[in-house]
Design a protein around this motif. Structure first.
Motif, PDB file in Angstrom:
ATOM      1  N   ARG A   1      30.848  47.161  30.533  1.00 36.02           N
ATOM      2  CA  ARG A   1      31.369  47.531  32.098  1.00 36.02           C
ATOM      3  C   ARG A   1      31.336  46.268  32.742  1.00 36.02           C
ATOM      4  O   ARG A   1      32.258  46.248  33.788  1.00 36.02           O
ATOM      5  CB  ARG A   1      30.472  48.516  32.575  1.00 36.02           C
ATOM      6  CG  ARG A   1      30.589  49.779  31.602  1.00 36.02           C
ATOM      7  CD  ARG A   1      31.673  50.619  32.323  1.00 36.02           C
ATOM      8  NE  ARG A   1      31.503  50.993  33.671  1.00 36.02           N
ATOM      9  CZ  ARG A   1      32.243  51.705  34.361  1.00 36.02           C
ATOM     10  NH1 ARG A   1      33.508  51.811  33.825  1.00 36.02           N
ATOM     11  NH2 ARG A   1      32.244  51.844  35.709  1.00 36.02           N
ATOM     12  N   HIS A   2      30.741  45.394  32.491  1.00 29.61           N
ATOM     13  CA  HIS A   2      30.467  44.270  33.629  1.00 29.61           C
ATOM     14  C   HIS A   2      31.050  42.915  32.693  1.00 29.61           C
ATOM     15  O   HIS A   2      30.339  41.607  33.155  1.00 29.61           O
ATOM     16  CB  HIS A   2      29.078  44.025  33.908  1.00 29.61           C
ATOM     17  CG  HIS A   2      28.711  45.326  34.922  1.00 29.61           C
ATOM     18  ND1 HIS A   2      28.979  45.419  35.865  1.00 29.61           N
ATOM     19  CD2 HIS A   2      27.581  46.215  34.582  1.00 29.61           C
ATOM     20  CE1 HIS A   2      28.289  46.649  36.515  1.00 29.61           C
ATOM     21  NE2 HIS A   2      27.480  47.111  35.486  1.00 29.61           N
TER      22      HIS A   2
ATOM     23  N   SER B   1      36.202  39.692  31.526  1.00 28.26           N
ATOM     24  CA  SER B   1      37.497  39.908  31.423  1.00 28.26           C
ATOM     25  C   SER B   1      38.027  41.005  32.648  1.00 28.26           C
ATOM     26  O   SER B   1      39.174  41.302  33.016  1.00 28.26           O
ATOM     27  CB  SER B   1      37.775  40.109  30.275  1.00 28.26           C
ATOM     28  OG  SER B   1      37.159  41.345  29.797  1.00 28.26           O
ATOM     29  N   LYS B   2      36.940  41.741  33.179  1.00 26.03           N
ATOM     30  CA  LYS B   2      37.162  42.570  34.096  1.00 26.03           C
ATOM     31  C   LYS B   2      37.101  42.022  35.697  1.00 26.03           C
ATOM     32  O   LYS B   2      37.069  42.890  36.452  1.00 26.03           O
ATOM     33  CB  LYS B   2      36.384  43.993  33.898  1.00 26.03           C
ATOM     34  CG  LYS B   2      36.791  44.506  32.633  1.00 26.03           C
ATOM     35  CD  LYS B   2      35.915  45.915  32.442  1.00 26.03           C
ATOM     36  CE  LYS B   2      36.455  46.928  33.240  1.00 26.03           C
ATOM     37  NZ  LYS B   2      35.911  48.140  33.328  1.00 26.03           N
TER      38      LYS B   2
ATOM     39  N   ARG C   1      34.365  40.728  36.786  1.00 29.67           N
ATOM     40  CA  ARG C   1      32.910  41.080  37.230  1.00 29.67           C
ATOM     41  C   ARG C   1      32.076  39.653  37.611  1.00 29.67           C
ATOM     42  O   ARG C   1      32.529  38.689  36.823  1.00 29.67           O
ATOM     43  CB  ARG C   1      31.860  41.657  36.263  1.00 29.67           C
ATOM     44  CG  ARG C   1      32.302  43.182  35.813  1.00 29.67           C
ATOM     45  CD  ARG C   1      32.706  44.083  37.243  1.00 29.67           C
ATOM     46  NE  ARG C   1      32.991  45.267  36.744  1.00 29.67           N
ATOM     47  CZ  ARG C   1      33.074  46.530  37.513  1.00 29.67           C
ATOM     48  NH1 ARG C   1      33.087  46.117  38.855  1.00 29.67           N
ATOM     49  NH2 ARG C   1      33.585  47.652  37.298  1.00 29.67           N
TER      50      ARG C   1
END
Length: 373
Positions: free
Chosen positions: A64-65, A68-69, A71
């Motif tokens: 989730r963190h 690539s997202k 964060r």
């Protein structure tokens, strides 16, 4: 590691070979063994939950963190609340695990108020059992035929887990075991009882069991104790109290008659043929594993008896080493393992077999006189 390799490794010991498909702890047949099993499973499940929570949180955070997202990592250095939480929570978990574990360990060590007491003595490589409050005592030796061990016969169902005289105990009674050794460290282990106790020379360890159901229960020495460590099984037969009392009375009568017979033999002499026939049987059963059937021994390991100066000349020294053994070597004492008649016969055999031909006989009275000097 493949399942095939795991199975092959498990089959390396007789106990594992008998239950190679069982990957969990043995549940056993006693209240204590069930408590040990329940404790094991409780702690196992707690560890599973901890593993799922910790690794679940870790992988969830990584996915989730991830960078690539987009964060951004947190910049804080420490958090007092988190520090307190991950100190207190493991502490409480350990306390929760320690309470039932301590209770079980205390119960395992409580040998008080026993109904039957048995002294268990380990020897290279056999067990000796002596029942307190009675005259019953005997050695328990491996009963698996040598031909099976040497792969000359098909192996039996209880290969290396069968004995000539098993330990017999009553059901529904608390049985205390006093465990010691007369040579090296052994370990008396019966998985179905959750009993595994070291037999240390010069010390006595205590343990106990109470079996609810009649049956045959098998174990073995669990401490590497020398050349024949793998040939030192434990077999326990649990009988109902009435059957046990009848068995004990029968054994007391047998041993009483044996003592009377031994006294009778002291007053008579056996001829050479009788001594040689019996001596050969005793030798092959008790001596040939080390000194070889040919009497030539194993150079550098076990001395030869064929042509031995002791066997040819020193009769008293020969009797002494057979009766008392030799400290610091693998030569064990047979004085409390064989009858006077068997001792006399095997010594006579060793002094007249393989070309030794001394022409001398040793009688039971000679051995008895030596032992009472």
């Amino acid at each position: 590691m493949s399942i095939r390799l795991i199975t092959a490794l498990a089959a390396m010991t007789p106990i594992a070979a008998q239950a190679q498909s069982q990957l969990n702890l043995t549940q056993g047949v006693t209240e204590i063994s069930q408590r040990v099993y329940d404790l094991h499973m409780t702690i196992f499940y707690i560890c599973c939950v901890i593993g799922v929570v910790v690794f679940g949180a870790m992988f969830w955070s990584m996915i989730r963190h991830r960078k690539s997202k987009g964060r951004k990592p947190a910049t804080f250095h420490e958090n007092i609340k988190v520090e307190i939480l991950w100190t207190i929570i493991p502490f409480l978990i350990l306390i929760g695990m320690a309470i039932p574990a301590t209770s079980t360990l205390i119960a395992m060590e409580d040998t008080s108020e026993a109904d039957v007491t048995v002294l268990v003595t380990g020897s290279q490589w056999k067990w000796h059992y002596k029942y307190f409050d009675s005259d019953v005592e005997y050695f328990s030796l491996l009963a698996t035929p040598r031909q099976q061990i040497e792969n000359r016969l098909e192996k039996g169902e209880n290969y290396l887990l069968e004995v000539d005289r098993p330990l017999v105990i009553p059901t529904d009674r608390k049985v205390r075991f006093l465990i010691t050794s007369d040579d090296v460290i052994h370990s008396w282990w019966v998985p179905d009882f959750a009993v595994k106790k070291d037999a240390n020379p010069g010390f006595i360890n205590e343990t106990w069991t109470q079996v609810d159901e009649p049956g045959i229960y098998r174990g073995q020495c669990a401490e590497l104790c020398g050349k024949d460590h793998g040939f030192m099984p434990v077999v326990v037969i649990a009988k109902t109290p009435a059957e046990y009392d009848a068995w004990l009375a029968e054994q007391e009568e047998i041993q009483r008659k044996a003592k009377e017979e031994e006294q009778r033999l002291l007053a008579m002499s056996m001829d050479m043929d009788e001594l040689m026939d019996l001596g050969e049987q005793v030798y092959l059963g008790s001596c040939a594993a080390c000194h070889q059937a040919s009497g030539e021994g194993i150079p550098g390991v076990f001395p030869a008896l064929k042509g031995s100066p002791m066997a040819l000349n020193d009769m008293n020294g020969h009797i002494d080493i057979v009766v008392n053994g030799k400290t610091g070597t693998s030569m064990q004492a047979f004085g409390n393992q064989l009858s006077l008649r068997e001792l006399a016969a095997v010594i006579t055999y060793e002094r007249n077999a393989w070309g030794n031909d001394t022409g001398e006989t040793v009688q039971a009275s000679d051995v008895n006189a030596f032992m009472n000097e």
